[in-house]
Scaffold this motif. Structure first.
Motif, PDB file in Angstrom:
ATOM      1  N   CYS A  77       0.842  -1.193   0.000  1.00  0.00           N
ATOM      2  CA  CYS A  77       0.000   0.000   0.000  1.00  0.00           C
ATOM      3  C   CYS A  77       0.876   1.240   0.000  1.00  0.00           C
ATOM      4  CB  CYS A  77      -0.924  -0.030   1.209  1.00  0.00           C
ATOM      5  SG  CYS A  77      -2.313  -1.162   0.953  1.00  0.00           S
TER       6      CYS A  77
ATOM      7  N   LEU B 190      -8.475  -1.928  -3.648  1.00  0.00           N
ATOM      8  CA  LEU B 190      -9.428  -0.839  -3.836  1.00  0.00           C
ATOM      9  C   LEU B 190     -10.395  -1.214  -4.951  1.00  0.00           C
ATOM     10  CD1 LEU B 190     -10.376   2.085  -3.274  1.00  0.00           C
ATOM     11  CD2 LEU B 190      -8.745   2.826  -5.027  1.00  0.00           C
TER      12      LEU B 190
ATOM     13  N   GLU C  39      -6.962   0.619  10.235  1.00  0.00           N
ATOM     14  CA  GLU C  39      -5.844   0.853   9.320  1.00  0.00           C
ATOM     15  C   GLU C  39      -6.098   0.303   7.916  1.00  0.00           C
ATOM     16  OE1 GLU C  39      -1.018   0.126   8.990  1.00  0.00           O
ATOM     17  OE2 GLU C  39      -2.113  -0.439  10.799  1.00  0.00           O
ATOM     18  N   PRO C  40      -6.674  -0.936   7.734  1.00  0.00           N
ATOM     19  CA  PRO C  40      -6.942  -1.407   6.363  1.00  0.00           C
ATOM     20  C   PRO C  40      -7.883  -0.481   5.593  1.00  0.00           C
ATOM     21  CG  PRO C  40      -7.026  -3.237   7.903  1.00  0.00           C
ATOM     22  CD  PRO C  40      -6.921  -1.992   8.726  1.00  0.00           C
TER      23      PRO C  40
ATOM     24  N   GLU D 246      -6.793   6.060   1.517  1.00  0.00           N
ATOM     25  CA  GLU D 246      -5.605   6.833   1.165  1.00  0.00           C
ATOM     26  C   GLU D 246      -5.120   6.501  -0.242  1.00  0.00           C
ATOM     27  OE1 GLU D 246      -2.818   6.090   4.255  1.00  0.00           O
ATOM     28  OE2 GLU D 246      -4.022   7.085   5.797  1.00  0.00           O
ATOM     29  N   LEU D 247      -5.275   5.235  -0.645  1.00  0.00           N
ATOM     30  CA  LEU D 247      -4.911   4.886  -2.010  1.00  0.00           C
ATOM     31  C   LEU D 247      -5.786   5.656  -2.995  1.00  0.00           C
ATOM     32  CD1 LEU D 247      -3.370   3.255  -4.101  1.00  0.00           C
ATOM     33  CD2 LEU D 247      -4.963   1.363  -3.725  1.00  0.00           C
TER      34      LEU D 247
ATOM     35  N   SER E  32      -0.461  -3.146  -4.440  1.00  0.00           N
ATOM     36  CA  SER E  32      -1.853  -2.786  -4.184  1.00  0.00           C
ATOM     37  C   SER E  32      -2.642  -3.060  -5.452  1.00  0.00           C
ATOM     38  CB  SER E  32      -1.962  -1.317  -3.813  1.00  0.00           C
ATOM     39  OG  SER E  32      -1.260  -1.041  -2.626  1.00  0.00           O
TER      40      SER E  32
ATOM     41  N   ARG F 241      -7.330   6.377  10.196  1.00  0.00           N
ATOM     42  CA  ARG F 241      -6.092   5.810  10.728  1.00  0.00           C
ATOM     43  C   ARG F 241      -6.219   5.459  12.202  1.00  0.00           C
ATOM     44  NH1 ARG F 241      -0.495   8.297   8.391  1.00  0.00           N
ATOM     45  NH2 ARG F 241      -0.846   7.847   6.184  1.00  0.00           N
TER      46      ARG F 241
ATOM     47  N   LYS G 241      -6.016   2.604   4.567  1.00  0.00           N
ATOM     48  CA  LYS G 241      -5.128   2.397   3.416  1.00  0.00           C
ATOM     49  C   LYS G 241      -5.913   2.420   2.111  1.00  0.00           C
ATOM     50  CE  LYS G 241      -1.436  -0.113   5.793  1.00  0.00           C
ATOM     51  NZ  LYS G 241      -0.700  -1.388   5.909  1.00  0.00           N
ATOM     52  N   ARG G 242      -7.099   1.814   2.103  1.00  0.00           N
ATOM     53  CA  ARG G 242      -7.909   1.853   0.887  1.00  0.00           C
ATOM     54  C   ARG G 242      -8.302   3.288   0.550  1.00  0.00           C
ATOM     55  NH1 ARG G 242     -10.643  -2.262   3.506  1.00  0.00           N
ATOM     56  NH2 ARG G 242     -12.530  -0.979   3.720  1.00  0.00           N
TER      57      ARG G 242
ATOM     58  N   ARG H   7      -3.291  -7.695   1.800  1.00  0.00           N
ATOM     59  CA  ARG H   7      -3.204  -6.891   0.594  1.00  0.00           C
ATOM     60  C   ARG H   7      -4.149  -5.681   0.648  1.00  0.00           C
ATOM     61  NH1 ARG H   7      -1.178  -8.633  -4.022  1.00  0.00           N
ATOM     62  NH2 ARG H   7      -1.531 -10.823  -3.504  1.00  0.00           N
ATOM     63  N   CYS H   8      -3.730  -4.577   0.072  1.00  0.00           N
ATOM     64  CA  CYS H   8      -4.574  -3.388  -0.065  1.00  0.00           C
ATOM     65  C   CYS H   8      -5.312  -3.491  -1.395  1.00  0.00           C
ATOM     66  CB  CYS H   8      -3.728  -2.116  -0.024  1.00  0.00           C
ATOM     67  SG  CYS H   8      -4.685  -0.601  -0.190  1.00  0.00           S
TER      68      CYS H   8
END
Length: 768
Positions: free
Chosen positions: A2, A136, A217-218, A224-225, A109, A213, A221-222, A133-134
């Motif tokens: 990520c 999206l 956290e997962p 933020e991606l 990602s 955050r 991350k999605r 895994r990240c």
């Protein structure tokens, strides 16, 4: 892997912080269905972007049903994906193919079509990698950043986005390159927002990323991606940017540049500033420059011969030609043409026409085309009403555009020109639309959670782009969040309820201008053909003189519902509880909140004391009424033992007019007076709110306004159930009055029309 962003304990400073060194891949699965426990994997495609901006591809066929000796394609695979058995001849098992795929994408990602569907298959083959895994989902990304319908067509959103025609061959054969192209188009559309809107979106995005955050956290991350994709599209789209000309190519750093240093310090304040200078997408002053279309005129005459020739030309020549262009096998429909001529001969003739035609006749076009011609010729408004909102949308998205294209073809070069191009509008009930004023009042604060921010951002981005503000065009399911996103979806539904337009919710001109319900009503007043529902036409009889009722078999039940009143005793109690919760120190009810901040002796305090006293009277009067309702029910139960079923329907009338009902009538009168006093006190309290020193006054004012509107509606329903005139009950002979029980055993005060068909006859076809 990520985005290489700061640790979860470090706040997100700007979108640029999220666009570090990222390995990204696009992955698309073809499966025989969504459930890995019963369905099979057919094909995996993936694109991996290298550090040098190059694209490496992965394509493998899978044996969807490995228990069979030889892989064979089903009819569904051929129809949906264009896959035949020859494609699967050398296919490996799903497990083996997935291992190759996992090795190809490594720790990248992933961008996939739908995150949850991909997650189910990933967990089926390798749960450990799936958790780490990240991933999206493009559908989730679109739902958050480009909410609402894409293109307003009946095609799946990704096909509408790409502009591809996949409806006739292999509609599900979406490739990894399609995902990359769709992402490029999505990013470009989001970045097309005007500067103030982009500033708002960037600020809200930073705020949400910081909050996520702290809790998940997962999910962070999605999210933020997604922000990184928007802020640095060149890093992730590689050569997909070649799909655009230089003027429209997504630009790097647009989100970061939209924010200054102060915005990043206090993104919540930035959002509040930005929303004040923005207008929603449905504001179109040009739409009201045309003259209002009257509901009738002195020239309301039936179709003349030239318009009937035009109608015949459309159904015999132009509609078949359009159908051929769209790939349809069926061209001319004699039954459809016959219905259209019958409708045309009835319009303006002051007659009633009943039409029954089998499924597949094409009834919608059969009445829309003559309605368009006749309304435009005579400059008269025609109502087209349906039973379901789905049919309304089908008519507007499919049949009306087709009818207008056919009309344009037929009149473009011929002698049968119409005085103007007919205007068409869709009109629903007020609660189907966004009130922009209410949405601005519900701007989240720094103390609100990520669920509130996600829901509000979704509604704002929808409102900034959608040209109708129709909430039926917005999916009521959150795009991002924790687990199954249930809490986020509930918050979206709750916030949507708060910002729906209400009767009399916008009093000032500017507020009405930005209210989607008002905009829809104005468009309808300036349209020749208005697509509405049965209930609207029945309740707002002055809006139409000429009406076409589709699905008229439901008119009886719709008339029964539209002209009846039902009031729940429990809902009355809940309404009072939303105003005040006596004895609860932590209550967030508006009267309790104001009581804690109002200074004694001020005008606001005086109005608050009056409202509190009226609330006390209303609560006591409701309890008094409940006692008397129970007394009537006991009396009714006793009488029902000796009466036949027909008499049982008139027992409340008998009890009120001829029985020992004095206390019931007094209780009903006391409750009505108390509710009216409470409504008046709330109006005075609303006027004095500006003298209070507290935060959130605009939102509190709207909350009180909405509660006051509910009180007025409650009083109207109570008066319909037992109409009191100078202390005497005046029942209508055409109405049935009773106390009913809902499925949960709760008492309902009901006043229902006895014979809806007679109401319909008096208002719409008296000759019957």
């Amino acid at each position: 892997m990520c985005p290489q962003s700061p640790p979860p304990t470090s706040p997100v400073q700007s979108p640029a912080d999220l666009a570090g060194s990222v390995d990204l891949a696009f992955a698309q699965l073809w499966t025989s269905g969504p459930d890995p426990s019963v369905d099979g994997l057919i094909r995996i495609e993936a694109l991996r972007l290298t550090a040098w901006g190059e694209i490496e591809s992965f394509e493998r066929w899978c044996s969807p049903f490995p228990e069979r000796d030889e892989p064979a394609a089903s009819a569904r695979m051929l129809r949906e994906f264009g896959v035949d058995s020859a494609d699967l001849a050398d296919a490996k098992s799903g497990d083996a193919t997935w291992k190759e795929f996992a090795s190809f994408v490594g720790a990248s990602s992933l961008v996939v079509l739908e995150g949850e569907t991909f997650g189910a298959w990933s967990a089926h083959f390798d749960k450990r990698a799936q958790r780490a895994r990240c991933v999206l989902g493009l559908a989730e990304f679109r739902a958050q950043w480009l909410p609402g319908k894409v293109g307003g067509s009946s095609k799946p959103w990704i096909h509408s986005l790409l502009g591809t025609e996949r409806g006739h061959a292999a509609p599900s054969a979406i490739t990894a390159r399609d995902l990359q192209s769709a992402l490029a188009e999505l990013v470009a559309r989001v970045l097309d927002l005007e500067p103030a809107a982009l500033r708002l979106a960037a600020s809200a995005g930073v705020c949400i990323a910081r909050m996520l955050r702290e809790v998940d956290e997962p999910a962070a991350k999605r999210f933020e991606l997604g922000l990184a994709l928007l802020d640095r599209p060149s890093r992730f789209l590689a050569n997909a940017t070649r799909l655009f000309d230089a003027a429209r190519r997504p630009r790097d750093g647009a989100l970061t540049e939209a924010l200054d240093e102060q915005d990043l310090k206090d993104p919540a304040e930035c959002v509040r500033d930005a929303i004040e200078i923005l207008d929603p997408g449905w504001i179109d002053d040009a739409a009201t420059r045309e003259s209002t279309v009257p509901i009738t005129s002195d020239d309301d005459k039936p179709f003349d011969s030239r318009d009937m020739e035009l109608l015949d030309d459309i159904f015999q020549v132009h509609l078949p030609a359009l159908a051929a262009e769209e790939g349809a096998t069926l061209s001319y429909r004699a039954g459809q043409h016959e219905v259209a001529r019958a409708v045309a001969q009835t319009l303006g003739a002051n007659e009633l026409l009943l039409v029954h035609a089998p499924t597949g006749t094409g009834k919608t076009l059969a009445y829309v085309v003559p309605a368009l011609i006749w309304a435009a010729r005579h400059d008269v408004r025609v109502g087209v009403t349906t039973y379901t909102r789905a049919l309304q949308e089908q008519a507007m998205d499919r049949e009306v555009p087709r009818a207008l294209r056919a009309l344009q073809r037929a009149t473009g070069l011929g002698p049968n020109r119409l005085p103007c191009v007919p205007r068409v509008a869709l009109l629903k009930g007020r609660a189907n639309y966004v009130c922009w004023r209410a949405l601005k009042l519900h701007v989240p604060t720094a103390e609100d959670g990520h669920e509130t921010w996600l829901a509000w951002l979704t509604l704002v981005l929808f409102s900034l782009r959608d040209d109708t503000g129709d909430l039926d065009r917005l999916a009521m399911r959150a795009a991002f969040g924790i687990g199954a996103r249930e809490r986020e979806s509930r918050e979206l539904e709750n916030l949507t309820r708060q910002v729906r337009a209400q009767v009399a919710c916008c009093q000032h001109r500017e507020d009405r201008r930005s209210c989607a319900a008002e905009a829809a009503r104005q468009r309808a007043e300036h349209a020749h053909v208005v697509v509405a529902n049965h209930a609207f036409a029945l309740v707002k009889q002055a809006f139409f003189k000429h009406v076409i009722f589709d699905e008229c078999e439901h008119l009886h039940e719709q008339a029964h519902a539209a002209w009846s009143h039902v009031l729940s005793v429990e809902e009355m109690s809940q309404l009072f509880a939303r105003l005040r919760q006596e004895g609860k120190s932590s209550s967030r009810a508006p009267l309790d909140r104001l009581e804690r901040v109002a200074f004694p002796g001020t005008s606001a305090d005086t109005a608050l004391q009056a409202a509190a006293a009226a609330w006390e009277q209303s609560s006591n009067a409701l309890k008094e009424l409940e006692v008397e309702l129970d007394a009537f029910v006991a009396w009714r139960n006793e009488k029902e033992r000796t009466r036949n079923a027909r008499d049982q329907h008139s027992l409340l009338r008998e009890y009120v007019l001829h029985g020992d009902s004095a206390r019931l009538i007094v209780a009903r009168g006391n409750l009505g007076l108390a509710i009216q006093s409470l409504s008046t006190s709330l109006a005075e309290l609303i006027e004095g709110l500006d003298t209070l020193a507290m935060r959130g006054i605009p939102r509190l004012r709207r909350q009180l306004e909405m509660l006051r509107i509910e009180l007025d509606t409650l009083y109207a329903d109570l008066d319909a159930w037992m109409p009191l005139r100078e202390g005497r009950v005046e029942y209508n002979e055409h109405t049935f009055y009773d106390i009913e029980l809902d499925p949960r055993g709760r008492q309902l005060l009901a006043a229902r029309v006895l014979l809806p068909n007679e109401y319909l006859g008096r208002h719409y076809f008296p000759e019957l």
